[in-house]
Write an enzyme that holds these catalytic residues in place. Structure first.
Site, PDB file in Angstrom:
ATOM      1  N   ARG A   1       0.239  -3.383   2.275  1.00 53.92           N
ATOM      2  CA  ARG A   1      -0.242  -1.924   1.814  1.00 53.92           C
ATOM      3  C   ARG A   1      -1.577  -1.764   1.385  1.00 53.92           C
ATOM      4  O   ARG A   1      -2.103  -3.491   0.476  1.00 53.92           O
ATOM      5  CB  ARG A   1       0.329  -1.778   0.452  1.00 53.92           C
ATOM      6  N   CYS A   2      -2.227  -1.097   1.987  1.00 54.38           N
ATOM      7  CA  CYS A   2      -3.819  -0.908   0.903  1.00 54.38           C
ATOM      8  C   CYS A   2      -3.733  -0.520  -0.316  1.00 54.38           C
ATOM      9  O   CYS A   2      -2.738  -1.023  -1.306  1.00 54.38           O
ATOM     10  CB  CYS A   2      -4.150   0.413   1.537  1.00 54.38           C
ATOM     11  N   PRO A   3      -4.533  -1.999  -1.033  1.00 49.91           N
ATOM     12  CA  PRO A   3      -5.810  -2.314  -1.332  1.00 49.91           C
ATOM     13  C   PRO A   3      -5.594  -3.787   0.320  1.00 49.91           C
ATOM     14  O   PRO A   3      -6.957  -4.043   0.146  1.00 49.91           O
ATOM     15  CB  PRO A   3      -7.101  -2.267  -2.098  1.00 49.91           C
TER      16      PRO A   3
END
Lengths: 385, 81
Positions: free
Chosen positions: B22-24
């Site tokens: 998942r971002c970041p």
């Protein structure tokens, strides 16, 4: 189920981007109206007549605020159904012309959803500050088969003001009705002369009125047709009984915030200037979004690299600050803010601030004192410090 | 930020597979690893988080790197600094 009020009010509330807490004048007006204006305005008896008079007065007061005629004002619900009615009604009235619906890429998601649902949706891009490309807008609305166009006065996340008068002029020249979404502008800037719109949208929850009341102002002569079975309420333009005390409260809030708009707005503008300057100076690797000058007074959005928005929001809450975020997973969405993405702004580590009418410089200073440490700690935890 | 689709075929100096992260996280990974390729070198980033497309472009702008191509889930970045 709710904790005591004192517990709820403890955090420093910097989340007025989508809604302002009810202003005291709105609460008082509602209490008066539930005592005296509870009647059904359709009835001929005295309680009914009192409610009908209140509704007429409310329309006149709103009309004055948005530069319209009282009979053009319709009291609706929250923004989503209001936007749906505006877009669907114009699409219906203009179905012989075509079904293209032009919007900016950064309209409220409720407007984008309505545009996609009721027509062929064409979006016009924005620059790094969130301002539409006027040439692209003019080309889009001048194209074949355009039923209507929608544009915000100001963006609800980054605050940037659109060139709404020029955009409306392009629509007028093309013979295309414009839905102007003034939700983020009403009560914040002077909305009495917003240019050549055909339908204007607003929501009381945004400026300190009750969240149940919205506005749809339909200019005379606009080819809007009710997209639902018309009834006897509000000339068939919004179905169902009007909640007169809620409307009375919404209008009291609008009068109240408009009265000291310049003073409050000036203070908020300075607070946001200070936040913008200091966040940029104190937090390394931060992306400040939106127009620093040509904006509504109360909004600031920024993103910190290498931080996730959910953790940032929760850590700030723990530290006593209520903020919003446009990062994925930090709200109800798996996707990052379409506004930030369309502007080319960083979407992770996002914080959206909306200062309230009563936010003080001391509260802003307290936030600025805490933020750098919170960001640094999260970066360290993620191995990115 | 300039983006084009003409990718030099085999010139990738480093490939980072951040699929499923998942971002970041994908952005953190490229920031941590870009130093191992020479200036002018190419990094391939594989990432399927929907925030990668806007965030990699924003990261390149903020860090002065070049986004050579952006076609999720495959991204190419050239190290400029």
């Amino acid at each position: 189920m709710f904790p005591r009020v004192a517990e709820v009010m403890t955090p420093i509330f910097l989340d007025c981007s989508s809604g302002e807490p009810l202003v005291p004048e709105a609460r008082e007006a509602w209490l008066v109206a539930v005592s005296a204006g509870w009647g059904d305005p359709q009835r001929l008896h005295r309680p009914g007549r009192l409610a009908a008079q209140a509704l007429d007065a409310a329309r006149s007061r709103v009309a004055a605020h948005v530069g319209a005629r009282p009979d053009e004002v319709v009291f609706t619900g929250p923004l989503a159904p209001t936007a749906q009615a505006a877009v669907a009604g114009l699409a219906l009235g203009r179905r012989r012309v075509g079904d293209v619906v032009v919007t900016s890429a950064i309209e409220h998601s409720a407007v984008l959803a309505a545009a996609a649902a009721y027509g062929q949706h064409v979006t016009v891009g924005v620059d790094r500050l969130g301002r539409i490309d006027l040439d692209a807008w003019t080309d889009a609305v001048s194209g074949p088969g355009v039923a209507l166009a929608c544009l915000q006065v100001a963006n609800h996340e980054v605050g940037t003001l659109q060139p709404y008068e020029a955009a409306a002029e392009a629509c007028r020249a093309a013979g295309v009705p414009l839905v102007l979404d003034a939700t983020t502008a009403i009560g914040r800037i002077d909305t009495a002369n917003l240019g050549g719109w055909s339908v204007l949208l607003g929501w009381a929850g945004a400026y300190g009125g009750p969240a149940s009341v919205g506005l749809m102002v339909v200019r005379r002569g606009t080819r809007w047709r009710a997209p639902f079975p018309a009834d006897d309420h509000q000339q068939g333009r919004w179905p169902g009984t009007v909640d007169v005390p809620a409307v009375w409260s919404a209008v009291a809030a609008l009068d109240a915030v408009s009265k000291d708009r310049d003073v409050v707005g000036g203070r908020q503008h300075s607070l946001v200037d200070r936040l913008r300057r200091e966040v940029g100076a104190r937090v390394p690797e931060v992306d400040l979004a939106g127009d620093p000058v040509v904006r509504v007074p109360h909004l600031l959005t920024f993103s910190a690299l290498y931080v996730d928005g959910e953790t940032l929001t929760l850590e700030l809450d723990r530290a006593g600050f209520a903020v919003a975020s446009g990062s994925a997973c930090s709200a109800s969405s798996e996707h990052p803010s379409h506004v930030l993405a369309a502007m080319g702004a960083l979407t992770h580590g996002n914080v959206r601030l909306g200062v309230s009418r009563t936010t003080t410089e001391a509260e802003v200073d307290a936030f600025l004192a805490v933020l750098p440490g919170v960001v640094h700690e999260i970066r360290g935890r993620l191995g990115a410090a | 930020v300039s983006a084009s689709t003409d990718e030099p075929g085999d010139a990738v100096d480093l490939s980072l597979d951040c699929t499923g992260l998942r971002c970041p996280r994908p952005i953190i990974e490229i920031a941590r690893r870009i130093g191992v390729v020479p200036v002018g070198g190419l990094i391939e980033l594989l990432a399927d988080d929907p925030a990668t497309t806007p965030d990699l472009a924003a990261w390149c702008r903020m860090r002065g790197q070049e986004l050579v191509s952006s076609a999720a889930p495959r991204f190419l970045v050239r190290r400029l600094v």
